[in-house]
Design a protein around this motif. Structure first.
Motif, PDB file in Angstrom:
ATOM      1  N   ALA A 140       0.811  -1.221   0.000  1.00  0.00           N
ATOM      2  CA  ALA A 140       0.000   0.000   0.000  1.00  0.00           C
ATOM      3  C   ALA A 140       0.841   1.266   0.000  1.00  0.00           C
ATOM      4  N   GLY A 141       2.142   1.136   0.223  1.00  0.00           N
ATOM      5  CA  GLY A 141       3.013   2.310   0.268  1.00  0.00           C
ATOM      6  C   GLY A 141       2.740   3.194   1.475  1.00  0.00           C
ATOM      7  N   ILE A 142       2.377   2.574   2.600  1.00  0.00           N
ATOM      8  CA  ILE A 142       2.106   3.322   3.830  1.00  0.00           C
ATOM      9  C   ILE A 142       2.912   2.687   4.964  1.00  0.00           C
ATOM     10  N   THR A 143       2.932   3.344   6.109  1.00  0.00           N
ATOM     11  CA  THR A 143       3.699   2.826   7.237  1.00  0.00           C
ATOM     12  C   THR A 143       2.968   1.664   7.897  1.00  0.00           C
ATOM     13  N   PRO A 144       3.693   0.814   8.645  1.00  0.00           N
ATOM     14  CA  PRO A 144       3.019  -0.251   9.400  1.00  0.00           C
ATOM     15  C   PRO A 144       1.973   0.285  10.375  1.00  0.00           C
TER      16      PRO A 144
END
Length: 556
Positions: free
Chosen positions: A356-360
């Motif tokens: 998703a190209g987001i942080t954990p």
């Protein structure tokens, strides 16, 4: 326009930020720093490695900004309250059982000196205990010094200067052995209010009683004889060597240093939320929450307020002329990361993050939002409870021997399970903040506002849970890098651009987002807060049961 550089050394990285005289960030850079863990409870770093990281960051900041170094009028340093050993030539002396001189820093979170801490706390009735919340913590420097004397006598003999890390940085920059009133008061048992009255801030009887008479007999030369308020000019400014390494101009003003959390405090606690900034009396309603690996909770007052289990009261150790009380949690960001990166669903979380190209953290926040459809998010943890004392409790229980606990686990380890445990951990940290606020308010404060920076304060779930659980308004600074801004303020004061820390606070900080608490969840959080305390009580009960069992076995 004049410019100022703030240097911050946290637990895992060093940062440099360039600010204009209005406190606006022009450029910043960060570099990781190396950590060694040669045994349980041992955490070590290298002053050479840290200085190299600082120099790299500073040169890159100047290059990125295109600001002429001649326009940079001052520099300030903050760092963790870690212990640095150097010899008469300023070279590293090992603080490690490994014997490697590179490993010359005992990091603040190192708990090797638990036995020495107990010895110090049972040494007698000394005035210093009244100004550290009643007990010395293993995160302070006297237990670490005693450990070194007992276990590494050769390093003890070779060391010419024992520095708090912020003071080592000004020493490396200027050649001056000046110490900070902040570091010495908060971590070394220096009594600043005694010094302000013309008496000695070092309490000789205390050092003799705890086994550190050497330091008293040397008139405290190895731990500091020139102790100045934060922001005062250090020496003649940057030496030619340090200026060359940093890419700055020799003689650039350097301010007396400050502990990293305290830099965050001055970087935001004075920002206005009305037309003008708060008065000293108004500050009694504000708590500065500085998040990171651990969290610090800072509140200032014109009055001295001893609070059991809360560090201080410290005079002039953050804001000149005011008393500071400092609460804290020994593991917050570190605890959240420990939970989410050591779980059966960790790989699934990381994979979802990459896809998703987001942080954990955003992956988990999204999962919580999905699970909360049709109901309150906070109530997802009704059957899942966390005691957050995985690295002991700093405040207000002041017990480094406490441990973490989790109640409500199932035979599953899916992403849903991880998201719920993550939420329960955040809530537990917020209940810890509520506990600290209640202890402070019981002493006469009237805290109803948290000013927040760092760590989890960039996480909307963390922020809203803190607002709802404490029922305090949250103010986020317009400049999120409040810690390095606080250090830059010290450079502004040292250069003469600002006449005082208070003037720098008013001139260089301003508010950003405001988060109001929601009252709908109060009944639920009140119940969970009672569980939070019950977990602690149960832990003591478990310990008592085992202790009694062992005692009976010994008797038989």
């Amino acid at each position: 326009m004049d410019y100022f550089i703030g240097i911050d050394v946290g637990t895992g990285s060093a940062r440099a930020g360039l600010f204009d005289e209005n406190g606006r960030l022009i450029a910043n850079q960060s570099r990781s720093i190396q950590t060694w863990r040669p045994g349980p409870n041992f955490v070590e770093q290298s002053s050479d490695d840290i200085w190299e990281a600082i120099c790299t960051c500073t040169r890159e900041v100047v290059a990125e900004s295109s600001v002429n170094p001649t326009e940079i009028k001052g520099i300030g340093f903050d760092a963790t309250c870690s212990l640095v050993l150097v010899d008469a030539d300023g070279k590293p002396v090992t603080a490690s059982p490994d014997g490697d001189d590179r490993q010359n820093i005992i990091v603040w979170m190192d708990h090797r000196a638990l036995a020495e801490t107990e010895r110090i706390n049972s040494s007698g009735d000394f005035s210093v205990f009244s100004f550290v919340g009643g007990k010395i913590s293993p995160e302070m420097q006297t237990p670490k010094l005693l450990w070194l004397k007992n276990h590494l006598p050769e390093s003890w003999r070779r060391t010419r200067h024992f520095f708090d890390l912020p003071d080592f940085l000004t020493f490396r920059a200027t050649g001056s052995t000046t110490r900070s009133l902040c570091s010495t008061t908060c971590k070394w048992t220096y009594l600043a209010h005694e010094a302000a009255e013309g008496r000695s801030g070092w309490q000789e009887d205390f050092f003799r009683a705890i086994g550190l008479k050497d330091l008293a007999e040397e008139d405290f030369a190895r731990i500091g004889t020139e102790i100045l308020p934060m922001g005062e000019p250090v020496g003649q400014g940057l030496t030619e060597t340090a200026a060359s390494e940093l890419g700055l101009v020799p003689g650039t003003a350097v301010g007396v240093s400050i502990i990293d959390a305290h830099a965050g405090g001055i970087g935001m606690i004075g920002m206005p939320d009305k037309s003008e900034g708060p008065t000293p009396a108004d500050l009694e309603n504000r708590l500065a929450l500085i998040g990171g690996t651990s969290s610090c909770h800072m509140v200032a007052s014109p009055e001295m307020r001893p609070i059991p289990g809360v560090w201080g009261p410290y005079f002039s150790s953050m804001i000149p002329g005011l008393w500071l009380n400092e609460g804290g949690q020994s593991a917050t960001g570190a605890l959240v990361d420990h939970i989410i990166f050591n779980h059966g669903a960790t790989e699934a979380m990381i994979q979802a993050s990459k896809e998703a190209g987001i942080t954990p953290y955003e992956v988990l926040n999204d999962k919580l939002a999905e699970l909360a459809v049709g109901g309150p998010l906070e109530e997802l943890t009704a059957d899942l409870h966390v005691c957050p004392y995985f690295h002991g409790n700093r405040s207000p229980r002041a017990n480094p021997h406490l441990v973490g606990m989790i109640s409500g686990l199932h035979l599953s380890a899916e992403l849903t399970d991880l998201a719920l445990l993550y939420l329960a951990t955040i809530q537990a940290i917020a209940y810890g903040t509520r506990h600290i606020v209640e202890a402070m308010n019981a002493s006469g404060y009237a805290i109803d506002t948290l000013v927040c920076c760092g760590g989890g304060t960039k996480n909307p779930v963390f922020l809203q849970q803190h607002a709802d659980i404490t029922q305090c308004k949250l103010i986020l600074p317009a400049e999120p890098e409040a810690v390095i801004l606080g250090s830059a303020m010290l450079g502004a004061v040292a250069s003469g651009n600002c006449s005082s820390v208070q003037e720098a606070m008013a001139q260089m900080s301003r508010p950003g987002k405001i988060i109001d608490p929601q009252t709908e969840s109060s009944t639920y959080h009140d119940a969970k807060y009672r569980v939070f305390h019950r977990l602690y009580e149960d832990q003591l009960a478990y310990q008592s049961l085992i202790k009694d069992s062992v005692a009976r076995k010994t008797e038989n």
